[in-house]
Design an enzyme around this catalytic site. Sequence first.
Site, short mmCIF file in Angstrom:
data_model
loop_
_atom_site.label_atom_id
_atom_site.label_comp_id
_atom_site.label_asym_id
_atom_site.label_seq_id
_atom_site.Cartn_x
_atom_site.Cartn_y
_atom_site.Cartn_z
N HIS A 95 0.83 -1.20 0.00
CA HIS A 95 0.00 0.00 0.00
C HIS A 95 0.86 1.26 0.00
O HIS A 95 1.97 1.29 0.55
CB HIS A 95 -0.90 0.03 1.23
CG HIS A 95 -2.17 -0.75 1.07
ND1 HIS A 95 -3.07 -0.50 0.05
CD2 HIS A 95 -2.71 -1.76 1.81
CE1 HIS A 95 -4.10 -1.33 0.16
NE2 HIS A 95 -3.90 -2.11 1.21
N CYS A 147 0.33 2.74 -4.59
CA CYS A 147 -0.42 3.93 -4.98
C CYS A 147 0.33 5.19 -4.58
O CYS A 147 1.09 5.20 -3.61
CB CYS A 147 -1.80 3.91 -4.34
SG CYS A 147 -2.86 2.61 -5.00
#
EC number: 3.4.22.-
Length: 325
Positions: A95, A147
């Site tokens: 993440h 991301c």
Amino acid sequence: MDQQGMVKKRLAVLVGCNYPNTRNELHGCINDVLAMKETILSRFGFKQDDIEVLTDEPESKVKPTGANIKAALRRMVDKAQAGSGDILFFHYSGHGTRIPSVKSAHPFKQDEAIVPCDFNLITDVDFRELVNQLPKGTSFTMISDSCHSGGLIDKEKEQIGPSSVSSNISPAIETTNKTITSRALPFKAVLDHLSSLTGITTSDIGTHLLELFGRDAGLKFRLPAMDLMDLLETMTAREKHVDSGILMSGCQADETSADVGVGNGKAYGAFSNAIQRVLNENEGAMKNKQLVMMARDVLERLGFHQHPCLYCSDQNADATFLSQP
């Protein structure tokens, strides 16, 4: 060997965070780094003993916490020698997030960060500090399949980014049944998780990180805003030799990267998979900018709405990826 007869070392830290059995679970991150490990062993001259892999599999003895990742990166930098031409490589799959920035003139007013398994965020400032500690004549290549990964090395020059011209390839989305999960954690989700651990009610993420991790918290959170700005200016001013940092990001700073699950259970990151495809289809040495542009083309053909970026010096943009032998 380099021109001075020194043996060139090839060192790597590979990190995959799937966050198992949590609401933030991903499925392809560990597969990404295991595939990359095989690639650098078979193609790029790395040795097993010079590769450190950190994953959050239940059986893993050393988990990819913020402190453990930074310690592994420091060990890698400490092994490098000035003038040796040593190749340092860091691959992260997991993440990513964005947090409020203290830096002036920041295009998105947010800083980029990766999210270790314990949520002890590592920011673009931490990676800038790491790059500035590299011995002269070495290089540090970072692939971040996460991301908001564009700009993860603070102040690194954009070579391929939001301003780059699109290749205008017509999408041809594969028909295989897939499940797409974003590798993004919104700031509020990170804040809520940390708050549940500290029991403190505040929107200042630094308060939570310092409470939980103390001196192991990131540089951004351990220094007051003005001191941090002064440090960043000092780090930039003292960097006299060619910047040794090379960042290949899975997407732009304002985009998300995809975690792809398929029917046979072999999940993967879209960007990591694109890199593997390009390398498998091209046996010869590739320039860094070629690799990123070709990975962009692969993702566009497959219908993914993310745009990998390259941040590095002009010289390193034209350098061979991982100095392929």
